[in-house]
Design a protein around this motif. Structure first.
Motif, mmCIF file in Angstrom:
data_model
loop_
_atom_site.group_PDB
_atom_site.id
_atom_site.type_symbol
_atom_site.label_atom_id
_atom_site.label_comp_id
_atom_site.label_asym_id
_atom_site.label_seq_id
_atom_site.Cartn_x
_atom_site.Cartn_y
_atom_site.Cartn_z
ATOM 1 N N LEU A 14 -4.654 46.225 191.944
ATOM 2 C CA LEU A 14 -3.307 47.148 192.405
ATOM 3 C C LEU A 14 -3.261 48.411 192.668
ATOM 4 O O LEU A 14 -2.090 48.635 193.706
ATOM 5 N N VAL A 15 -3.278 49.062 191.803
ATOM 6 C CA VAL A 15 -3.542 50.192 192.658
ATOM 7 C C VAL A 15 -4.694 50.390 194.403
ATOM 8 O O VAL A 15 -4.080 50.998 194.827
ATOM 9 N N GLU A 16 -5.427 49.855 194.585
ATOM 10 C CA GLU A 16 -6.371 49.332 195.544
ATOM 11 C C GLU A 16 -4.808 48.905 197.074
ATOM 12 O O GLU A 16 -4.938 49.936 198.075
ATOM 13 N N ILE A 17 -4.334 48.013 196.145
ATOM 14 C CA ILE A 17 -3.302 47.665 197.599
ATOM 15 C C ILE A 17 -2.266 48.532 197.694
ATOM 16 O O ILE A 17 -1.671 49.342 199.050
ATOM 17 N N GLU A 31 9.195 54.805 203.932
ATOM 18 C CA GLU A 31 9.138 55.553 202.179
ATOM 19 C C GLU A 31 8.383 54.528 201.102
ATOM 20 O O GLU A 31 8.229 53.189 201.390
ATOM 21 N N PRO A 32 6.852 55.264 200.745
ATOM 22 C CA PRO A 32 6.443 54.602 200.193
ATOM 23 C C PRO A 32 6.688 53.620 198.593
ATOM 24 O O PRO A 32 7.697 54.055 198.352
ATOM 25 N N LYS A 33 6.021 53.142 198.485
ATOM 26 C CA LYS A 33 6.109 52.147 197.445
ATOM 27 C C LYS A 33 5.851 52.964 196.052
ATOM 28 O O LYS A 33 4.855 53.113 195.930
ATOM 29 N N LYS A 34 6.642 52.691 194.981
ATOM 30 C CA LYS A 34 6.382 53.066 193.518
ATOM 31 C C LYS A 34 5.552 51.576 192.986
ATOM 32 O O LYS A 34 5.550 50.334 193.422
ATOM 33 N N THR A 35 4.135 51.534 192.378
ATOM 34 C CA THR A 35 3.707 51.093 191.507
ATOM 35 C C THR A 35 4.208 49.757 191.020
ATOM 36 O O THR A 35 3.518 48.543 191.287
ATOM 37 N N SER A 36 5.806 49.962 191.041
ATOM 38 C CA SER A 36 5.875 48.928 189.826
ATOM 39 C C SER A 36 6.502 47.789 191.534
ATOM 40 O O SER A 36 6.778 46.789 190.712
ATOM 41 N N TYR A 38 5.161 47.334 194.083
ATOM 42 C CA TYR A 38 3.740 46.026 194.461
ATOM 43 C C TYR A 38 3.229 45.314 193.240
ATOM 44 O O TYR A 38 2.471 44.088 193.663
ATOM 45 N N LYS A 39 3.424 45.728 191.711
ATOM 46 C CA LYS A 39 3.237 45.235 191.298
ATOM 47 C C LYS A 39 4.303 43.325 190.996
ATOM 48 O O LYS A 39 3.309 42.593 190.437
ATOM 49 N N LYS A 40 5.253 43.983 191.667
ATOM 50 C CA LYS A 40 7.188 43.063 191.199
ATOM 51 C C LYS A 40 5.661 41.639 192.929
ATOM 52 O O LYS A 40 6.111 40.483 192.587
ATOM 53 N N LYS A 79 -12.625 50.159 196.945
ATOM 54 C CA LYS A 79 -12.563 51.383 196.910
ATOM 55 C C LYS A 79 -12.458 51.756 195.773
ATOM 56 O O LYS A 79 -12.972 52.924 194.952
ATOM 57 N N TYR A 80 -11.262 51.151 194.869
ATOM 58 C CA TYR A 80 -10.429 51.502 194.157
ATOM 59 C C TYR A 80 -9.984 50.330 192.860
ATOM 60 O O TYR A 80 -10.071 50.510 191.701
ATOM 61 N N ALA A 81 -10.364 48.770 193.305
ATOM 62 C CA ALA A 81 -10.391 47.965 192.151
ATOM 63 C C ALA A 81 -11.803 48.195 191.130
ATOM 64 O O ALA A 81 -12.584 48.081 192.170
ATOM 65 N N THR A 82 -11.128 47.370 190.107
ATOM 66 C CA THR A 82 -12.101 46.948 189.127
ATOM 67 C C THR A 82 -11.963 46.090 188.676
ATOM 68 O O THR A 82 -11.218 45.169 188.481
#
Length: 212
Positions: A14-17, A31-36, A38-40, A79-82
């Motif tokens: 999620l953080v990576e995307i 405008e950049p989008k919030k984590t919520s 992308y999660k949706k 880089k950011y996925a786990t």
């Protein structure tokens, strides 16, 4: 045979995307989008996600923006996925019991193969991503291809994923569906598709496959 979705099921990306898309959108005055957000909206491929990111009546060159997103993917993927806690233990058990492991994802095929190779080196995992000759999930063609490849009956395979799309794919292919709650899908979303199983922890897969 266990077929896994990738993002939100095996790996937490999620953080990576979010980073990949938000590194590009401002260049086009979006405008950049919030984590919520992308999660949706993750789950149907980068083209679908980009369409949802852009204003409805935009006059941008969609292909150019998409190419820039793909370039950002090239630079930042893995880089950011786990890997989610407990996944390696489950995969190790499957290997010991000679359970076949595959991945079918709507992530672009090139990046899907790279992600699986990066996070799961040493495991034998067939990967089918978007753009690799098959229609995207929930179309069952890729799943049916894997079943035929391994000569599996319908009752010998399960499809494991965190989204409505994954449950629909399993149902379209007429195999057992398993919804997971450690990814992006909510209980309500998964229940709306009436999967065969909904689980909260990867170790529960061992119970479903009778390998505990």
């Amino acid at each position: 045979l266990v077929i896994f979705d990738l993002d939100g099921t095996l790996i937490n990306s999620l953080v990576e995307i979010e980073y990949i898309f938000n590194s590009v959108l401002p260049e086009y005055n979006v405008e950049p989008k919030k984590t919520s957000f992308y999660k949706k909206n993750i789950g149907n491929g980068i083209e679908d996600l980009l369409k949802k990111c852009l204003p409805k009546n935009h006059d941008l060159d969609f292909k150019k923006v998409l190419d820039d997103i793909r370039e950002s993917y090239n630079i930042n993927v893995n880089k950011y996925a786990t890997v989610f806690d407990g996944i390696y233990n489950v995969l190790d058990t499957f290997v010991k019991k000679n359970i076949k492991i595959t991945v079918i994802t709507n992530k672009p095929h090139k990046f899907a193969v790279g992600s699986v190779r990066f996070h799961f080196e040493g495991y034998k995992i067939d990967v089918i991503g978007a753009g690799n000759q098959f229609e995207r999930k929930p179309d069952p063609t890729s799943t049916i291809h894997i079943l035929k490849k391994y000569n599996m009956n319908l009752n010998e395979a399960i499809f494991v994923g965190d989204s409505i799309v994954d449950i629909q794919t399993a149902k379209n292919a007429k195999i057992t569906s398993v919804g997971v709650l450690w990814g992006l899908g909510t209980m309500n979303q998964l229940e709306s598709q009436n999967p065969n199983h909904i689980i909260k922890n990867p170790s529960e897969l061992l119970l479903i496959t009778a390998l505990d």
